[in-house]
Structures are given as C-alpha cells and as structure tokens.
Design a protein around this motif. Structure first.
Motif, PDB file in Angstrom:
ATOM      1  N   ARG A 140     -15.479  -2.814 -13.864  1.00  0.00           N
ATOM      2  CA  ARG A 140     -16.592  -3.456 -13.369  1.00  0.00           C
ATOM      3  C   ARG A 140     -18.789  -3.037 -13.760  1.00  0.00           C
ATOM      4  O   ARG A 140     -18.695  -2.694 -12.830  1.00  0.00           O
ATOM      5  N   ILE A 141     -18.238  -3.197 -15.514  1.00  0.00           N
ATOM      6  CA  ILE A 141     -19.498  -3.310 -15.968  1.00  0.00           C
ATOM      7  C   ILE A 141     -19.528  -4.097 -16.878  1.00  0.00           C
ATOM      8  O   ILE A 141     -19.068  -5.388 -16.525  1.00  0.00           O
ATOM      9  N   SER A 142     -20.773  -4.080 -17.632  1.00  0.00           N
ATOM     10  CA  SER A 142     -20.901  -5.485 -18.093  1.00  0.00           C
ATOM     11  C   SER A 142     -20.262  -5.099 -20.039  1.00  0.00           C
ATOM     12  O   SER A 142     -20.028  -4.284 -20.631  1.00  0.00           O
ATOM     13  N   ALA A 143     -20.302  -6.556 -20.243  1.00  0.00           N
ATOM     14  CA  ALA A 143     -19.514  -6.107 -21.835  1.00  0.00           C
ATOM     15  C   ALA A 143     -20.029  -5.810 -22.378  1.00  0.00           C
ATOM     16  O   ALA A 143     -19.709  -5.781 -23.762  1.00  0.00           O
ATOM     17  N   VAL A 144     -22.063  -5.721 -22.261  1.00  0.00           N
ATOM     18  CA  VAL A 144     -22.149  -5.283 -23.888  1.00  0.00           C
ATOM     19  C   VAL A 144     -22.024  -3.613 -23.459  1.00  0.00           C
ATOM     20  O   VAL A 144     -22.857  -3.371 -24.334  1.00  0.00           O
ATOM     21  N   ASP A 145     -21.790  -3.242 -23.074  1.00  0.00           N
ATOM     22  CA  ASP A 145     -21.203  -2.167 -22.859  1.00  0.00           C
ATOM     23  C   ASP A 145     -20.218  -1.802 -23.258  1.00  0.00           C
ATOM     24  O   ASP A 145     -19.816  -0.539 -23.121  1.00  0.00           O
ATOM     25  N   VAL A 146     -19.534  -3.052 -23.709  1.00  0.00           N
ATOM     26  CA  VAL A 146     -17.863  -2.184 -24.655  1.00  0.00           C
ATOM     27  C   VAL A 146     -18.304  -2.534 -25.528  1.00  0.00           C
ATOM     28  O   VAL A 146     -17.859  -3.690 -26.397  1.00  0.00           O
ATOM     29  N   ALA A 147     -17.638  -1.352 -26.335  1.00  0.00           N
ATOM     30  CA  ALA A 147     -17.075  -1.815 -27.996  1.00  0.00           C
ATOM     31  C   ALA A 147     -15.780  -2.082 -27.908  1.00  0.00           C
ATOM     32  O   ALA A 147     -15.424  -1.617 -26.771  1.00  0.00           O
ATOM     33  N   VAL A 148     -15.464  -2.445 -28.971  1.00  0.00           N
ATOM     34  CA  VAL A 148     -14.004  -3.260 -29.630  1.00  0.00           C
ATOM     35  C   VAL A 148     -13.894  -2.843 -31.045  1.00  0.00           C
ATOM     36  O   VAL A 148     -14.465  -3.242 -31.754  1.00  0.00           O
ATOM     37  N   CYS A 149     -12.342  -2.485 -30.920  1.00  0.00           N
ATOM     38  CA  CYS A 149     -11.801  -2.097 -32.271  1.00  0.00           C
ATOM     39  C   CYS A 149     -10.974  -2.343 -32.492  1.00  0.00           C
ATOM     40  O   CYS A 149      -9.917  -2.465 -31.348  1.00  0.00           O
ATOM     41  N   SER A 150     -10.396  -2.681 -33.431  1.00  0.00           N
ATOM     42  CA  SER A 150      -9.022  -3.738 -34.543  1.00  0.00           C
ATOM     43  C   SER A 150      -8.374  -2.696 -35.225  1.00  0.00           C
ATOM     44  O   SER A 150      -9.055  -2.581 -36.088  1.00  0.00           O
ATOM     45  N   THR A 151      -7.197  -3.260 -35.446  1.00  0.00           N
ATOM     46  CA  THR A 151      -6.088  -2.605 -36.906  1.00  0.00           C
ATOM     47  C   THR A 151      -5.204  -3.019 -37.155  1.00  0.00           C
ATOM     48  O   THR A 151      -4.744  -3.050 -36.103  1.00  0.00           O
TER      49      THR A 151
END
Lengths: 397, 397
Positions: free
Chosen positions: B109-120
C-alpha cells in the motif's frame, strides 16, 4: 584487419629477399640448451630501416638502445636473444645491450649504431653476457642466405611459442618481403607484445619505409589482443637492402607489407598461450574508426567473454556487457550481435535462440553492428583457457 | 582502502537498524528452486534514500527504473531477484520491472515510484513474471525485522556466490547501519558489479545521505576489481528510516558507513569466483590519487600478474610490465616493489632475490612506491585461477 589478395608462403622468411643473411644458434643463454640467439644482416647495397616499439612506459634496455640506433633510419644488422628480456636491469642492463651491439659491429666490421638489439624472456634478470658475446661469434660464423638460415633465425627467438612463425612473398613486379615473429604471451595492442623482423629487397626511401610501416602495424600487429598485456620489449623492425633493383609503387609496397604482417599476426594468434579458439571481433556501423577499434578491443579483452568462448557458449549478454564499458559512442537499443553467422541479438535484445549459434569449432566470428555510422574495424583475440592459466602460473619459477 | 576502527558483525544485516523488515523466498525464478526473491521495506518514520548505479552504457531495465525511482531521494522498499538480470530485454523488460514495482506497491500500500528494483543473473532473457509476482506476495507475507529475515534477504539474491554476505554495526551514539551484498563475477570498478542494500535508522537528510554514499562507494566498492568486467546491473542502495531518533554528525555517519561498506567489499573479494588468493595492491608516492588508483587498478587487472599470483610466483617483472601500461605518471627507474614485506625491486631493478618473497598463503600484499609525490590508494583483487575459467566457461549453458 582485411585479408590481403597477395599469396604468401610460410616456408621461408627473412632470407627470401636478396641482400640478407641470417643465423640462429644455441648460445647457452637458455638453461635448456635450446637455440637462443639470432642474427640478421643487411648486406645492401642500401640500408634503410624503420621500427615501431612498445608503448609501455617501462621499456627494456634493448628497446632504449634500438630507438637510438634506428633514429637515423638506417640499420645494418639486428641481433636478438631469447632467454632473458633485459628489462628492469638498470644502467648495467643498458651496458649489456651496448656491449652486444659493439660485439656485432666488431665481427661484421660495421658501426654499433647500425645494430639493433632485441631481447625476450624473463623480466628483471641480467643476461649471461659471456654466453651472449660468444653466441654472436658463433652466429656470425654460420650466417647464410639460405631458407634454412632464415628458419634458424626464426627459431632462436622463441620462448613459450610452440613453433617458428615466418611469412614471405615475391611480388609480381620483382621485389620480395619476408619476416619472422615471436610471441605467445603478453600479447596486446600498440605492439602486440612480440619481436618481429621483416626484410625487403625493394628500393625504398627510409621516409617511405617508416610511413608505410607505421600505417601497417596500426592495422595488423596493433589489432591483435590476446591478454591485454603490452610488454616492455615489443619491437617490429623492417630493413630494406635495395638488392632487387626494383622500386615499387607506394601502393604495391604497402599492400605487400600488409600481406606479410597480416599473415604473421594470424600465426601469432594461432600460437598464443593456451589458445583453443581463434576469435575475430568485427565492429561495423561505428561513428568513427577509433570507436570501432575501442569497442572491438574491449570485447576482445573481456575475461568473461573469453571464458564463455572457451566453453563454446554463445553467451551474447556478456558481449553486450563488455561493449557497454568501451570508451566509445554506443546506443544499447540499436546494437545487433551476430555469432558465427547467427543473429543472436537484434536492437539490443534477444533475436534467434542463442543455442542456434554453433561455437564448437576453433574459429569464432563476432560481428557487432552499432548502427551509428560507417566505420568498421576487426580485432583478433583468443579464448581464456585452462592452459593459459597453467602456462602463466608456472613460467618464471 | 583504509581499515575502519569501528567493529562490525557479520551475523546480521539489513534488519539490524530499527524501522526495517525484510524477507527472502523461493519464488520459482531459478530452475533449481533455490531462494531467488528478496524484499526490504523501510517502515519509517523517514524514507531518505540514495543510490549509485553501474557506469556501463548498457544498463539493465531495473537500473533504468531505479534511477527514476530514487531521483527524488526517497524510497520505501526494494525488491531484488536473482535468476535473471533483465538486461538487454527491450521495452518488454522495462515493463516487467515496472509491473514488479507496481506489485510491491500494491501489497505494501505504497507508491510504485518509491520502490527500487534490482535483478541479477543471465543477461538477455525475460524474467518469468508469474513467478516474480507471486514471489512478491509470498515475500510480503513473511516480512519480519528479525535476524533470520535479514539473512533470508541476503541469501535470496545470490547467484554464483558461495555464501550470504552481511555486515552491521551499532554506533556508540545510538544509530545502526546494516547491509548485504551479492557478487562473485563481473566484479569491477565504478560499482563493483554487484547488488548491495544498506539500511540505517539514523536521522539524516537525503542530501547528506547521497553525498556520503557517493564518497564512500568511491573508496570501497569502486576499489575492488576482480576481473575488470563492470556489469549492466550494479546497484548500491541505502535507505534511512530515522527510527533511532539519533542524528549523527556527518563524520560519525561517514565513518560508520565506510566500516560496513569496507567489510562487505572484503567479503566480496573473499567470495569471488575461483579465488585462491586475496590480493591488495597499494600504490604510494604517486603524483595524485587518480594516478595511484590508475596504477593499482592496472596491476590488479593484469592477467599475467594474476596468473603468476595463482602460481604463488613472486614474478615482479610482470608488475613492472603492467604498471608501465597504466594511464599515469611514472618513472621506471624510481619504482620500488615490495611483495609480502620483501623489497624485490628497487629503483626499477632487482633488489632481494624474488624467491625470498613467500606468496604461498592466501593473502598477498603488493606495495608499489612511485617516489613521485604523496598520494596513495589501494585496490583489492583476486588471482586468475583454473576455477575462475571453469566457472565462467560453463555458466549460461
């Protein structure tokens, strides 16, 4: 690196052109007793010479000497030894090189400033000068203009090379060019860590020889990159005797020199330490030739690309990773990558299934299209194999 | 890289500071069924964040997304996956990252622009989005502020790493910092190819956090160079909750962050692919810090130096060869080289017998004095071993 149209032979080298004698002997520099001293003599009538040396800021004594010797664009002889690089040996090392040139001058009755010196082997140890000086005597006694003498000369310079590497051609207009090269490790740009002596009987001015040699090494020796390591001793020398009496056009001579140098570089690639794959990385569609070379070299030098190729793995993602680190203009979403004819990456993303690219053979062709301009370049390299690690972890001790 | 005076622990990480919950679960992204999805949530009261990303011009979709997400210096959560890099995956790959952030935003229940994403993981393949999205649900259900939750988070990001790598400290003034890192290959400067998430409960402004993070990564992560390969996905994130209520001095916070980052980098070095030697290359007496870093990095990256060290061979000539290629001011005849305390090269030439330097242990300390100025720097690296070749020739296939 374009393939030349002129046919070369690998059965002869520096003694193919008229006016040259050569020798290769076992002087006792190497503990193994293998051949380790080479002499190449230009008997004239002319003595034009040109050279290109390592860009490494740590230069071996023979490089410092030979830079001076060739500064007047004239040489009468070259003496080369394997079994020791004579690098990081201080003023004493330079005196050893000087003494070697003086000895050659004495036995050939020429001036020491017309004698170039090249050394290859372990860095940081003095040469056994008794062996070197008596070796010069021994070599001078067997100097000959025969094919065998040329092969002996190409053999006595080897270190971890597995075989001598020669190339020669006789141009339809009547002049000849021949040469040898040694090099197996420390193979990188701006003199592909090696020693190479090239001879010609063409009639050519020192200025033209210098200009053409520099343009040629830039697109041949400088476009091989085995391990990114530029040595302290890299030297390419070309000596012109004028003995054919033929004065070729600039274009004919440049094309012939390119053919011999290109063939010598292909042999260096094929005999690199631990090589199991011969890889060419071609970049096209670059904004400039410098950009094309920078991208090709960055990919050719990348350890993860090279280990993937050792495993015959068409892992194009590592190529994209590597080229993203190149000091060049790129746009990731424009890039195509083709591996052995199969387009595996289009517009920066997956194209055909990577498994469709068969890399199981010895030759791997990487084609990268940046789609930004018209410039192109090819850099040659090899894979990073267990044998490379093995040879280089056990060399000095 | 100087060693910090503050003691750190490796038994806990991102859940040590107050205000954070974490989780690591097996989402089914990896075919092996191993843990592959991590979630770290900042419950506040503050949400300052800062980040440093790869300098590679080919950037993965999650890097492009996270650069935008952190541009306002605020983040509430980070979601990370192993099992796929989501690099070179085009607009569809970017949409996959966007969907992942949206999913995290929805369940928290937050905003997507406050979520960082990392992949490896492997470059060039789309992620299995069903697994990723259901994994986010699964992770959200087990979020906790326990040590175990922190360890799970540090575990689910691993690829070829052999063990999770965490570090944490509680500062005497009452704030804490904790973090984890993953990385085993593609380890090079300007973000030592890895993912790292660091948390703190200090009260700090976003601007100070950003400034201190950038200064810290420059002398920690950026001074590890395992194979010269900078990846498409490198990311370091730091999130501050303010939950301790303690506002440290800039110096205290910088020192504490350095201690955690330095310790994480040492763990990266120790767990690098195929490592059998942990090597530190220190350059002193340089004309500038940039020169010191350039020389140290060139030596640390050289394949012939690294294979020699794999063979425990004190072949200092290769160090001289390598540093001669560095883009820095050097004078060959001024340089001293010390290997594990033994001066083997003095004023550019041989000093003590090289065999006196014992390199048979796991740690190798190279000290190079250029004798040109006052600047110094240390770069960490590893050897080039058979296992490095083996792991990297068989990774994608």
């Amino acid at each position: 690196m374009t393939t030349s149209q002129i046919a070369v032979t690998r059965t002869s080298g520096v003694t193919t052109p008229a006016g040259f004698r050569a020798a290769g002997v076992a002087a006792g520099i190497k503990a193994s007793g293998a051949p380790d001293l080479t002499l190449v003599v230009n008997d004239g009538p002319q003595d034009a010479a040109a050279a290109v040396f390592t860009t490494n800021k740590v230069k071996a004594a023979p490089v410092l000497w030979s830079q001076q010797a060739v500064s007047d664009n004239r040489l009468r002889a070259v003496v080369l030894n394997s079994g020791g690089a004579n690098a990081c040996t201080g003023p004493e090392g330079f005196q050893d090189t000087h003494k070697t040139a003086e000895k050659v001058a004495e036995v050939l009755r020429i001036s020491a400033v017309d004698v170039a010196v090249c050394s290859t082997g372990l860095i940081g140890e003095r040469l056994p000068m008794d062996a070197v000086l008596s070796g010069v005597d021994k070599a001078a006694q067997v100097l000959a203009d025969t094919e065998k003498a040329g092969l002996d000369a190409a053999t006595a310079v080897l270190t971890t090379d597995t075989h001598p590497k020669q190339s020669a051609l006789t141009h339809p207009t009547g002049f000849a060019i021949g040469g040898f090269v040694k090099g197996a490790g420390m193979l990188a740009p701006n003199m592909a860590t090696m020693l190479s002596v090239i001879t010609t009987d063409a009639v050519i001015t020192p200025q033209q020889l210098d200009e053409i040699l520099k343009a040629t090494t830039k697109v041949t020796y400088d476009r091989l990159d085995v391990d990114g390591c530029t040595s302290t001793n890299d030297t390419v020398l070309v000596l012109a005797s004028g003995a054919s009496g033929v004065q070729p056009s600039k274009e004919d001579f440049a094309e012939a020199l390119h053919a011999v140098c290109h063939d010598l570089v292909r042999q260096l690639q094929g005999d690199a330490e631990g090589v199991t794959k011969e890889i060419s990385v071609t970049v096209q569609g670059a904004a400039s030739e410098d950009d094309a070379v920078a991208v090709a070299r960055t990919v050719a030098r990348d350890s993860l690309v090279k280990t993937a190729f050792f495993g015959s793995d068409p892992n194009w993602g590592r190529i994209m990773m590597a080229l993203g680190n190149a000091p060049a203009q790129i746009e990731a979403d424009k890039i195509d990558v083709t591996l052995n004819g199969v387009l595996v990456c289009q517009a920066g993303g997956r194209a055909a299934d990577r498994e469709g690219a068969d890399l199981s053979g010895r030759d791997i062709e990487v084609l990268i299209d940046l789609h930004l301009g018209e410039a192109a370049a090819t850099v040659l390299t090899t894979d990073l194999s267990h044998d490379y690690v093995e040879e280089n972890s056990a060399y000095s001790s």
